[in-house]
Design an enzyme around this catalytic site. Structure first.
Site, PDB file in Angstrom:
ATOM      1  N   THR A  34       0.846  -1.215   0.000  1.00 23.66           N
ATOM      2  CA  THR A  34       0.000   0.000   0.000  1.00 23.66           C
ATOM      3  C   THR A  34       0.872   1.252   0.000  1.00 23.66           C
ATOM      4  OG1 THR A  34      -0.180  -0.191   2.415  1.00 23.66           O
ATOM      5  CG2 THR A  34      -2.032  -1.030   1.096  1.00 23.66           C
ATOM      6  N   ARG A  42      -9.126  -5.094   1.457  1.00 21.22           N
ATOM      7  CA  ARG A  42     -10.208  -5.068   2.462  1.00 21.22           C
ATOM      8  C   ARG A  42     -10.143  -3.875   3.408  1.00 21.22           C
ATOM      9  NH1 ARG A  42      -8.679  -9.922   0.983  1.00 21.22           N
ATOM     10  NH2 ARG A  42     -10.312 -11.279   0.130  1.00 21.22           N
ATOM     11  N   GLN A 107       1.115 -13.241  -1.435  1.00 23.39           N
ATOM     12  CA  GLN A 107      -0.216 -13.321  -2.058  1.00 23.39           C
ATOM     13  C   GLN A 107      -0.331 -12.233  -3.127  1.00 23.39           C
ATOM     14  OE1 GLN A 107      -3.359 -14.163   1.307  1.00 23.39           O
ATOM     15  NE2 GLN A 107      -1.670 -12.934   2.170  1.00 23.39           N
ATOM     16  N   HIS A 127      -0.589 -16.325  -5.797  1.00 22.62           N
ATOM     17  CA  HIS A 127      -1.722 -15.883  -6.615  1.00 22.62           C
ATOM     18  C   HIS A 127      -1.272 -15.394  -7.987  1.00 22.62           C
ATOM     19  CE1 HIS A 127      -4.023 -15.188  -2.590  1.00 22.62           C
ATOM     20  NE2 HIS A 127      -4.028 -16.448  -2.965  1.00 22.62           N
ATOM     21  N   CYS A 138      -4.034 -22.550 -25.892  1.00 24.53           N
ATOM     22  CA  CYS A 138      -2.757 -23.212 -26.228  1.00 24.53           C
ATOM     23  C   CYS A 138      -1.686 -22.976 -25.176  1.00 24.53           C
ATOM     24  CB  CYS A 138      -2.271 -22.707 -27.595  1.00 24.53           C
ATOM     25  SG  CYS A 138      -1.808 -20.947 -27.618  1.00 24.53           S
ATOM     26  N   SER A 201      -1.159  -8.634   5.832  1.00 22.60           N
ATOM     27  CA  SER A 201      -2.220  -9.488   5.312  1.00 22.60           C
ATOM     28  C   SER A 201      -3.335  -9.600   6.338  1.00 22.60           C
ATOM     29  CB  SER A 201      -1.703 -10.891   4.990  1.00 22.60           C
ATOM     30  OG  SER A 201      -2.799 -11.693   4.482  1.00 22.60           O
ATOM     31  N   ASN A 226       1.120  -5.971  11.145  1.00 29.63           N
ATOM     32  CA  ASN A 226      -0.056  -5.623  10.363  1.00 29.63           C
ATOM     33  C   ASN A 226      -0.723  -4.382  10.951  1.00 29.63           C
ATOM     34  OD1 ASN A 226      -1.537  -6.656   7.989  1.00 29.63           O
ATOM     35  ND2 ASN A 226      -3.282  -6.645   9.402  1.00 29.63           N
TER      36      ASN A 226
END
Ligand code: APR
Length: 259
Positions: A34, A42, A107, A127, A138, A201, A226
């Site tokens: 961020t 979120r 992630q 991810h 293909c 996270s 966090n």
């Protein structure tokens, strides 16, 4: 009178843990990016406040879902492409260069850990990433920049020029199979670590969040840095509340002074 035992504030306790660890594994989420200008998902005003997730099955079945995916990319991809690693990314690179970090499990799809200077094989992308496009027919890979230009020039549902198959960014969508080799590598690395360092996270998305949870169950000590509370805080030996780009560099510097 006995001196009151100094209660080490959490950041100092984390610095001490880092000083004594040699096989640290970082587990990062959108909160580590961020401060590079990439919104997380979120927090208030995050991605899911602005867009509803597009499920993989919808992408496959519905041309409008595909067009919406590429339309959103016109706004979101340039932000990711222009972002620079921040001080938190660089602090993790310093741990790798000091020989203390054995992997970064992320992630995130922004590629900022690699751009910050980690050896690419040290970064495990659960991810996928936003910088590639894959033909679902293909399997041909192309750069996101090339397909982004096609969309900018008006191709609102780009298809594979080799086989006509559907093109999709190489980031993993909800309902899309995870890259199981990466998941297994991440599980092995996390369980072999002597400190699992979770940064930025919410730890609410599975199967990704099962990795730190599983490692702790095998006895790996975990620390969480966090900005807000997470469901796994109770499993962490240290919880540091605050901004990663401000706190992590200071914690890593303090850890180096303790060695
Ligand atoms: N420093 C520390 N923490 C921060 C910072 C910061 N500068 N900025 C945000 N955070 C915290 C937020 O408080 C939040 O708890 O980072 C967390 C980000 O959580 P999410 O937005 O849920 O992102 P993430 O955990 O990476 O989401 C996991 O969900 O939508 C899917 O595929 C997407 O990979 C993503 C996955």
């Amino acid at each position: 009178m006995d001196q009151p035992k100094l209660i080490e504030e959490p950041a100092a306790r984390l610095a001490r843990r880092i000083a004594h660890a040699s096989r640290i594994v970082a587990f990062t989420g959108a909160g580590v990016s961020t401060e590079s200008g990439i919104p997380d998902f979120r927090s208030p005003g995050g991605v899911w406040d602005r867009f509803a997730p597009i499920e993989f099955q919808a992408f496959l079945a519905d041309p409008e879902a595909r067009r919406e995916t590429w339309r959103r990319g016109l706004h979101t991809y340039p932000v990711v492409a222009a972002a620079e690693p921040n001080a938190a990314h660089l602090a993790l690179v310093e741990l790798e260069r000091d020989g203390k970090l054995s992997a970064v499990i992320t992630q995130n799809i922004d590629g900022l850990h690699q751009r910050a200077g980690h050896s690419p094989e040290q970064v495990i992308e659960l991810h996928g990433n936003a910088h590639g496009v894959r033909c679902l027919g293909c399997g041909a890979w192309s750069s996101r920049d090339a397909v982004h230009r096609r969309v900018l020039e008006g191709d609102d549902e780009p298809v594979c020029r080799a086989c006509g198959g559907l093109l999709k960014p190489t980031s993993v969508s909800f309902g899309e199979p995870m890259p199981w080799d990466e998941v297994r590598r991440a599980e092995r690395a996390a369980c072999a670590s002597d400190l699992l360092l979770v940064i930025g996270s919410s730890l609410v998305v599975y199967p990704a969040a099962a990795i730190p949870r599983g490692a702790v169950q095998t006895g790996v000590p975990m620390a969480i840095l966090n900005a807000t509370e997470t469901p796994l805080d109770g499993l962490a030996g240290v919880v540091v509340r605050g901004r990663a780009a401000e706190l992590l560099p200071a914690i890593v510097q303090q850890a180096k002074r303790r060695v």
